[in-house]
Each structure stands twice: as C-alpha cells, then as structure tokens.
Design a protein around this motif. Structure first.
Motif, short mmCIF file in Angstrom:
data_model
loop_
_atom_site.label_atom_id
_atom_site.label_comp_id
_atom_site.label_asym_id
_atom_site.label_seq_id
_atom_site.Cartn_x
_atom_site.Cartn_y
_atom_site.Cartn_z
N LEU A 104 42.73 34.91 23.23
CA LEU A 104 43.66 35.75 24.00
C LEU A 104 43.28 37.22 23.87
CD1 LEU A 104 46.38 36.29 25.50
CD2 LEU A 104 47.49 36.23 23.26
N THR A 105 42.99 37.66 22.66
CA THR A 105 42.63 39.05 22.42
C THR A 105 41.31 39.41 23.09
OG1 THR A 105 43.75 38.92 20.27
CG2 THR A 105 42.26 40.77 20.62
N GLN A 106 40.31 38.55 22.92
CA GLN A 106 39.01 38.82 23.53
C GLN A 106 39.08 38.81 25.05
OE1 GLN A 106 37.58 40.22 20.85
NE2 GLN A 106 35.65 39.41 21.65
N GLY A 107 39.93 37.96 25.58
CA GLY A 107 40.11 37.93 27.04
C GLY A 107 40.63 39.24 27.57
N GLU A 108 41.55 39.86 26.84
CA GLU A 108 42.06 41.17 27.25
C GLU A 108 40.95 42.21 27.21
OE1 GLU A 108 45.32 41.82 28.39
OE2 GLU A 108 45.16 39.64 28.43
N ARG A 109 40.16 42.18 26.14
CA ARG A 109 39.07 43.16 26.01
C ARG A 109 38.06 43.01 27.15
NH1 ARG A 109 38.22 42.33 21.21
NH2 ARG A 109 39.09 44.24 20.31
N LEU A 115 37.30 45.57 34.63
CA LEU A 115 38.01 46.47 35.54
C LEU A 115 37.44 47.88 35.46
CD1 LEU A 115 41.74 45.32 35.12
CD2 LEU A 115 39.99 44.50 36.71
N SER A 116 37.04 48.30 34.27
CA SER A 116 36.41 49.61 34.12
C SER A 116 35.06 49.64 34.84
CB SER A 116 36.22 49.93 32.64
OG SER A 116 37.46 49.97 31.96
N LEU A 117 34.32 48.55 34.76
CA LEU A 117 33.04 48.46 35.47
C LEU A 117 33.25 48.57 36.97
CD1 LEU A 117 30.10 46.08 34.80
CD2 LEU A 117 31.14 46.09 37.07
N VAL A 118 34.26 47.89 37.48
CA VAL A 118 34.54 47.95 38.92
C VAL A 118 34.78 49.38 39.37
CG1 VAL A 118 36.22 47.30 40.69
CG2 VAL A 118 35.43 45.60 39.07
N LYS A 119 35.55 50.12 38.59
CA LYS A 119 35.83 51.50 38.95
C LYS A 119 34.59 52.39 38.88
CE LYS A 119 39.34 52.84 39.73
NZ LYS A 119 40.01 52.94 41.05
N PRO A 149 45.34 50.47 31.96
CA PRO A 149 46.17 50.85 30.82
C PRO A 149 47.18 49.78 30.43
CG PRO A 149 46.79 52.10 32.78
CD PRO A 149 45.51 51.39 33.11
N LEU A 150 47.60 48.98 31.38
CA LEU A 150 48.56 47.92 31.09
C LEU A 150 47.95 46.92 30.10
CD1 LEU A 150 50.71 46.16 33.79
CD2 LEU A 150 49.49 44.79 32.12
N HIS A 151 46.72 46.47 30.38
CA HIS A 151 46.07 45.49 29.49
C HIS A 151 45.53 46.16 28.23
CE1 HIS A 151 46.31 41.91 32.03
NE2 HIS A 151 46.19 42.74 33.05
N THR A 152 45.21 47.44 28.32
CA THR A 152 44.82 48.18 27.12
C THR A 152 45.97 48.21 26.12
OG1 THR A 152 43.29 49.55 28.40
CG2 THR A 152 43.95 50.38 26.24
N ASP A 153 47.18 48.31 26.63
CA ASP A 153 48.37 48.31 25.78
C ASP A 153 48.51 46.99 25.04
OD1 ASP A 153 50.92 49.05 24.71
OD2 ASP A 153 51.88 47.93 26.32
N LEU A 154 48.35 45.87 25.75
CA LEU A 154 48.45 44.56 25.09
C LEU A 154 47.35 44.39 24.05
CD1 LEU A 154 49.67 41.79 24.69
CD2 LEU A 154 48.27 40.96 26.60
N LEU A 155 46.13 44.81 24.40
CA LEU A 155 45.02 44.69 23.45
C LEU A 155 45.34 45.46 22.17
CD1 LEU A 155 42.17 43.79 22.70
CD2 LEU A 155 41.30 45.81 23.91
N SER A 156 45.87 46.65 22.29
CA SER A 156 46.21 47.45 21.12
C SER A 156 47.28 46.76 20.27
CB SER A 156 46.71 48.83 21.54
OG SER A 156 45.71 49.54 22.25
N ARG A 157 48.26 46.17 20.94
CA ARG A 157 49.32 45.47 20.21
C ARG A 157 48.77 44.27 19.46
NH1 ARG A 157 54.85 45.32 23.87
NH2 ARG A 157 54.55 47.29 25.00
N SER A 235 43.16 35.70 38.18
CA SER A 235 42.71 34.60 37.33
C SER A 235 43.24 34.74 35.91
CB SER A 235 41.17 34.56 37.31
OG SER A 235 40.65 34.37 38.61
N ARG A 236 43.29 35.98 35.44
CA ARG A 236 43.81 36.22 34.09
C ARG A 236 45.30 35.89 34.02
NH1 ARG A 236 42.44 35.91 28.97
NH2 ARG A 236 43.72 37.24 27.62
N LEU A 237 46.03 36.24 35.05
CA LEU A 237 47.48 36.03 35.06
C LEU A 237 47.82 34.56 34.86
CD1 LEU A 237 50.33 37.19 35.56
CD2 LEU A 237 49.97 36.74 38.00
N VAL A 238 47.13 33.67 35.56
CA VAL A 238 47.48 32.25 35.49
C VAL A 238 46.97 31.60 34.21
CG1 VAL A 238 47.52 32.02 37.98
CG2 VAL A 238 45.40 31.55 36.77
N LYS A 239 46.20 32.33 33.42
CA LYS A 239 45.69 31.75 32.17
C LYS A 239 46.68 31.93 31.02
CE LYS A 239 41.39 31.18 29.65
NZ LYS A 239 39.97 31.55 29.52
#
Length: 467
Positions: A104-109, A115-119, A149-157, A235-239
């Motif tokens: 779960l943690t690695q998936g967030e990372r 997403l950063s690559l896309v930008k 930033p939304l997923h960065t927040d979960l990763l930090s938690r 895809s991440r949401l449904v996982k």
C-alpha cells in the motif's frame, strides 16, 4: 462500458474543470530534475518538435553517478517488506500483513512518481513548445495536479506509522481518516471521458503524435503512453478495497484495527460507488451531446431521460456497415460516426432509435443468420459461416426496423446480449412502476365512487352497531 466503470476489467466527464496553470504551482509540487539523461531527452524533444524533423534516436546515456539517481526509475522496484528488515520474529500471518501494508505504501510512492513524471515530461514541454494550447492541456489533464499533494499526504501518514522495527501497528484509523479526500476523484474521473476524446483527436496532428511517440519510446515512460499515465489514478482508486480486504484477512480478531478496517472498507466502497455514478452520468451527457439527429422524430424522450450508458461500441449491420451503437439507460441508438470541421467526432443517428422497453432480442446461432446471400456476403465474403450475431426488433408500433447486428467476437456478443437483457428488464419494470403510480394518483372515477359507497356503508354499519 457499463455503469460499473471502475472494475479492473476496464476500469471506466465532460464536467468543466479549471485548466491547469503553467506557473509556480507546478514548480512547488514537482521536484526539479537535473539528471543528464533527462536533460538530453528534453533537448532532443525540443529540437525534434521545433524543426519538425523525423524522430532521431536519443544519444546513448552516460553512466550515471550513484549520488544522483534519476527522479523517475526506468523499472519498478519489486522489493518486499521482508527485504527491508534484517531479522524479525513475526508469525507468517503478521508477515503477510506487513507485506500488504508495505505494498500500500509503495503504491502511493509510485503513483506520486508517475503523476510527477506526467507533469514534468508531458504537460510542461507541450505547453512550452506550444504543441497544445493551455486550454486543451487543461481539458486533457483535468485536476491531476491536485492529486499529487493528496497522495503525498497519505504517503507521509503511512511512513510515520512505521516503528523502529519497520513494522506498522494500526493502519485502520489513518485510512478511515484519509479516505474522504478521495472524493476529489469525482471531478477527475468525470473529466476523463472528454479528456480521452480530445486526446485521441489531437493525436491526429503530426506534432502531437510525434511528441507523444518520442515520450513513449523513452526509458522514462516504461513504454506507457500518455493515456496510460492519466488513467493511473482511477486504477489506484479501485485497488484500495482489494488491499484493505487483504489486510483484514491477516489481522487477528483481537487487533485494534478490527474496530476500524470494516468502516474504512465500507467508506471507500461508497466513495467508489459515487465516483462510478457521477462518471456514468458524465459519460452519458458527453455522448448524448455528440448525437446528430437527421429527423426530429429521432429525438426520443427516453434518450434525454437516460442517466447512464449500459454499453456502447462498434457493431456491423446486415449490409456490412460499421455502426457505433449506444445502449442508453432507456433507449437503443444506432449511429454512423462522423467528423466535424474541427476534427471532433459526431454520431449521426441511423434510422429510428428504440425505447428499451419495446426491444425484442433474439440470439442467432452461428451459421443460422437470416438475410440470404447478401447478408452472408456482407459479413464473410461468402466463404464462412456468419458468427456472433443477434437480432433486435420492436414489440410495438415503433418505426424501428428489425436489425441483425454482428459483434467482433463471441465475448463481445455475449456482453451486448447481457446488457440488452438487463436494460429491457429494468426499462419494463420502470414503465410498470410509472403506470402504477399514475393509477394511484389518478384513479378511475367509477372506482372512486365504489370506494366512497363502500366507506359510507361501513360507516353506517358502525353507527348502527354503536346504537
């Protein structure tokens, strides 16, 4: 294809969103990348696009220093939780639990990296090189920037939950508290239908196609195209429910998480259901606006009243013509795809649409399709048996002529038949409920009179008894 857009098999708008800005917000969220390989890659794209030459192979990458690794790895790490600890005395069940939480943690990372690559690799160069306008990029990328930033927040938690022995105790409260943030996915996923259509349209332009091909051929993309990246959040949401169920399986009955994981699972499933519903509505609106009616009689109220699409896709008619067929919530619409002057797609309504409640559906065994030699020749050239067909006709006075439609394969045919049957049953039930409601609201005057007499008679009898 169906209202349940979030399933893994397909996991699947036009809602207006604020275009992504090209300024300081990007530099604040996305780390600057200074690796030589990425710099050469960007320069190669700039030269290629600016001078409109054919794509040239990238220069061989120089060995990179260990002190300056690329922000975006060429390959995904397959590291497990067990690889991060030297020793432990955990049970096999607890080890499995830690592995799932680590996944779960690695998936967030990894999602944040992508997403950063896309930008950095897609959005910024296309804006800078004027390959697409800022408005077009805003429509295609939607609210993707806000998800980082939304997923960065979960990763930090999640990282803060890891103890000195690199194990996680309770994860349920963290997820239960964070999952409401995922309501932001409603906006992002609703935008995807229109985003995909615009991206496909822009791919027909030489500069856009050339740029996207260069990106996909680079090592940074891992051979994924732009849409693969834009679809990663969905895809991440449904996982999440799958990961939560795995954590639950490995959680002992007396563990503190047992008080939180069921609620967290119910919450994320409700959020996904809401995203599905809103995305289905957005998809329905998007394609409904793309219908071009040749006659006013084709504008069935059932089309406008539909809230979602069961399925849509290409089928052939008995003349061998390719049609794009839409099975809306309340109507079946056959169309012939067309193109507008600006390159956008329209769907010219072909013949008379049919309310689902009036559909007669007939499966046709392979090799037994009617229609004579013309029909057989249109589909097969007269050499093979006709396969994967079904017949659609009208039960009533509709102007809809019977059609034999052919799917690309047996699986597709079965999907169409399943969706049609579901649409027919639900539409007829809806019609019956509507009729019953009208009877209740506007009962027959004769029946009213009988009811009044009966009530009066009962009242008189009660009075007589009391006396």
């Amino acid at each position: 294809m169906s209202p349940d857009h979030m399933k893994d098999s397909e996991e699947p708008s036009n809602k207006r969103v604020k275009p992504v800005g090209k300024s300081n917000s990007l530099t604040g969220v996305i780390p600057q990348m200074k690796t030589p390989a990425l710099k050469r890659f960007s320069q190669s794209i700039s030269r290629s696009i600016s001078f409109r030459t054919e794509a040239r192979p990238l220069p061989p990458a120089l060995p990179r220093s260990r002190q300056k690794p690329s922000s975006f790895p060429r390959r995904r790490s397959s590291q497990c939780w067990s690889d991060t600890v030297e020793s432990h005395d955990l049970t096999a069940k607890e080890i499995k639990r830690q592995e799932v939480i680590y996944e779960l943690t690695q998936g967030e990372r990894q999602l944040i990296e992508d997403l950063s690559l896309v930008k950095k690799v897609y959005y910024e160069p296309m804006l800078k090189l004027d390959i697409m306008s800022e408005s077009e990029l805003g429509q295609i990328f939607g609210t993707l920037e806000s998800l980082i930033p939304l997923h960065t927040d979960l990763l930090s938690r999640l990282e803060r939950l890891r103890g000195s022995e690199k194990t996680v105790g309770e994860v349920g409260p963290t997820l239960l508290n964070w999952f409401p943030c995922l309501e932001a996915y409603v906006t992002y996923c609703c935008n995807q239908v229109g985003a995909k259509a615009l991206l496909d349209q822009k791919k027909n332009e030489k500069r856009v196609e050339h740029f996207l091909r260069l990106c996909q051929e680079s090592s940074f993309s891992r051979k994924l195209d732009l849409w693969n990246f834009l679809d990663l959040p969905r895809s991440r949401l449904v996982k999440y429910p799958l990961l939560l169920k795995e954590i639950q399986k490995c959680t002992p009955p007396d563990h503190p998480d047992e008080d939180y994981l069921p609620d967290a699972l119910e919450l994320i499933q409700n959020i996904i259901a809401e995203v599905n519903k809103k995305t289905g509505e957005a998809e329905c609106q998007f394609y409904r606006r793309g219908l071009h009616y040749l006659e006013d009689s084709q504008r069935l109220p059932e089309i406008q009243q539909s809230r979602f699409i069961y399925c849509h896709g290409e089928l052939k008619n008995n003349k061998g013509q390719r049609l794009h067929v839409f099975l809306f919530e309340l109507a079946l619409v056959l169309t012939k795809p067309g193109e507008e002057k600006d390159g956008g797609h329209v769907f010219n309504v072909y013949r008379q649409p049919l309310p689902n409640a009036l559909i007669n559906l007939e499966e046709i065994p392979d090799g037994e399709a009617g229609g004579g030699g013309t029909f057989r020749g249109a589909f097969t050239g007269g050499n093979d048996k006709v396969k994967n067909c079904f017949r659609v006709s009208s039960r009533g006075r509709s102007k809809f002529n019977p059609y034999i439609l052919q799917a690309n394969d047996s699986f597709s045919r079965q999907q169409w038949i399943t969706c049609l049957r579901q649409a027919i049953v639900q539409s007829r039930d809806r019609t019956a409920q509507t009729s019953q409601s009208r009877i209740s609201l506007h009962p027959d005057s004769g029946l009213c009179h009988i009811a009044e007499l009966s009530l009066s008679s009962d009242t008189d009898m009660a009075d007589h008894t009391s006396r």
